[in-house]
Write an enzyme that holds these catalytic residues in place. Structure first.
Site, short mmCIF file in Angstrom:
data_model
loop_
_atom_site.label_atom_id
_atom_site.label_comp_id
_atom_site.label_asym_id
_atom_site.label_seq_id
_atom_site.Cartn_x
_atom_site.Cartn_y
_atom_site.Cartn_z
N THR A 15 0.82 -1.21 0.00
CA THR A 15 0.00 0.00 0.00
C THR A 15 0.86 1.27 0.00
OG1 THR A 15 -1.45 -1.28 1.41
CG2 THR A 15 -1.93 1.05 1.26
N ALA A 35 13.41 19.91 -3.59
CA ALA A 35 14.60 19.10 -3.29
C ALA A 35 15.85 19.63 -3.99
CB ALA A 35 14.34 17.66 -3.71
N ALA A 45 11.35 -3.56 -5.78
CA ALA A 45 11.54 -4.99 -5.48
C ALA A 45 10.36 -5.50 -4.66
CB ALA A 45 12.83 -5.19 -4.70
N GLU A 131 10.51 9.28 9.21
CA GLU A 131 9.30 10.04 9.55
C GLU A 131 8.04 9.17 9.49
OE1 GLU A 131 9.10 13.73 10.32
OE2 GLU A 131 7.44 12.59 11.17
N GLY A 189 -8.37 -1.79 6.23
CA GLY A 189 -6.93 -1.77 5.99
C GLY A 189 -6.12 -1.02 7.04
N ASP A 203 2.35 -2.27 18.67
CA ASP A 203 2.63 -1.28 17.63
C ASP A 203 2.80 0.12 18.28
OD1 ASP A 203 2.55 -0.40 14.69
OD2 ASP A 203 0.93 0.79 15.56
N LYS A 207 6.22 2.71 18.61
CA LYS A 207 6.23 4.12 18.23
C LYS A 207 6.61 5.02 19.42
CE LYS A 207 2.78 3.22 14.65
NZ LYS A 207 1.34 3.10 14.41
N1 HSE Z 1 -1.53 -0.54 12.27
C1 HSE Z 1 -1.08 0.81 12.43
C2 HSE Z 1 -2.22 1.59 13.04
C3 HSE Z 1 -0.70 1.37 11.08
O1 HSE Z 1 -3.32 1.05 13.23
O2 HSE Z 1 -2.04 2.74 13.39
C4 HSE Z 1 0.37 2.38 11.03
O3 HSE Z 1 1.49 2.12 11.79
#
Ligand code: HSE
Length: 438
Positions: A15, A35, A45, A131, A189, A203, A207
């Protein structure tokens, strides 16, 4: 303006890869004006060649061997969009060893192996830009690394996982069950390939580990983060929290204290009147408290093809502008000069200070509240609010909800153990953390 393009090798035609290709093509002229030269993807790839072809659309070479890309003499910058800590780690380290700059959206890789990767990049004099790894399109890395450099950062609290924020919003809004909403999040998604990373808070912990390192100039220490997801959260508590004027959000929190750094992810009650409490659906938001600037809030899409591509391309532009600069003149990877990192420890969760929401199932008879408050007082825990629900007809038990002022986690745990042992208290006490974020 030099017309010689800078050449990019893209690893992973998913994506975000598709979004990066599309935005680079659509805004090519404007991006080149910023830039100083065109940015061109020369090779894509992916193990799935059909996917690679779909993304490239005949505009560049494709291959199913990413290792060829990281060794390709034509490639100046490698964009890693594969994810995970397996082959992605090998590829990033090989790219660095071959003198390529790297742009990555891989939060797990940086949170777990960032120290090794940045060291390798520094030794080789190349940049690793990331970022897109935190909060998708929100330029929070840039803000922390550059915009807020005057400040002593005090704390950061962020809604940095869209999937769980979407689930919590839908559960509260529509009174839907956790499983139904999770399926919807996957269909849209938002969720990671393995949604347990989202719902168990992993997750978000990746972060907040990255943000903590940038804010306080400490190494990445994901293994010391406290992680609790939303999978055990009961809809009843979302409802009671609302009645008390709070919303429950999965927050990543990092705070500097005199004894060390708090690094934690858990469901958190926050006052409904705070702007961040009103961040709904799959949106992300990061609140940063600095000593000079006060509070600043960054809001936007934390996932999706073009929002994430926006961050990837911002990094590509940065690298393009800076790649001829002396490495010592570039912005350091973790905002602080690499030899200036601090060894401030990460605090164990027991030493963290916060407020609490407690829900107890109690017998509705005289003296119960007194017994419980006596135990809390014995642990020096001060009560902020109490509500007791009317018992349902024919029931002798009722829900008692208490909010506490700030205390140490170890104190509340000790009090809970004693409260649970009271014969008038049925079952386990539900304990959630509460932050005023004022
Ligand atoms: N799965 C992550 C979220 C996507 O739901 O925020 C981006 O890191």
């Amino acid at each position: 303006m030099s017309i010689k393009p800078i050449n990019v090798g893209l690893l992973g035609a998913g994506t975000v890869g598709g979004g990066t290709f599309a935005v680079l093509r659509r805004n090519a002229e404007e991006i080149a004006r910023r830039a100083g030269r065109p940015i061109r993807i020369t090779v894509v790839a992916d193990k799935n060649l059909e996917l690679a072809e779909q993304v490239a659309g005949g505009a560049c070479r494709i291959t199913d061997d990413a290792f060829l890309v990281v060794a390709d003499p034509e490639v100046d910058i490698v964009v890693e969009l594969i994810g995970g800590c397996g082959v992605a780690k090998d590829l990033v380290l090989k790219a660095i060893a071959n003198g390529k700059h790297v742009v990555t959206a891989n939060k797990a890789l940086l949170a777990m192996h960032g120290n090794e990767i940045f060291k390798a990049a520094q030794d080789k004099g190349v940049m690793v830009a990331f970022e897109a790894a935190v909060a998708g399109g929100i330029p929070i890395i840039k803000a922390l690394r550059e915009g807020l450099t005057a400040n002593r950062i005090q704390w950061i609290a962020g809604i940095i996982n869209g999937t769980t924020n979407f689930i919590l919003s839908e559960m509260r809004d529509k009174g839907l069950g956790f499983d139904t909403v999770l399926k919807e999040a996957q269909r849209l998604g938002y969720a990671e390939a393995d949604p347990t990373f989202d719902i168990e808070g992993v997750d978000a912990a990746h972060k907040i580990t990255i943000l903590s390192a940038l804010a306080f100039g400490i190494p990445m220490q994901f293994d010391k983060a406290y992680i609790e997801g939303i999978n055990k959260l009961d809809a009843t508590d979302i409802k009671y929290a609302e009645q008390l004027g709070y919303r429950i959000k999965l927050l990543g929190i990092t705070r500097r204290t005199p004894e060390g750094v708090e690094l934690r992810v858990h469901p958190t009650l926050i006052p409904s009147k705070r702007l961040i409490a009103n961040v709904e659906g799959a949106m992300n938001a990061v609140l940063v408290q600095g000593d000079a600037v006060g509070s600043t809030l960054y809001y936007g899409k934390g996932a999706g093809a073009e929002p994430t591509a926006s961050a990837v391309i911002a990094d590509l532009v940065d690298v393009t502008r800076m790649h001829t600069a002396d490495p010592g003149h570039r912005v350091p990877h973790l905002a602080f000069q690499p030899d200036q990192l601090s060894d401030l420890p990460i605090l164990p969760m027991n030493e963290v200070t916060t407020s609490y929401y407690l829900r107890l199932r109690v017998q509705d008879k005289p003296g119960v509240l007194a017994d419980i408050t006596r135990i809390l007082a014995g642990e020096q825990i001060s009560i902020d609010a109490v509500i007791q629900k009317e018992p349902a007809e024919d029931e002798e038990q009722t829900d008692l909800i208490m909010l506490t002022h700030q205390t140490r986690e170890k104190r509340i745990n000790a009090a809970i153990a004693r409260v649970e042992a009271l014969p008038v208290v049925a079952g386990k006490v539900t304990r959630l953390r509460l932050e005023q974020l004022g």
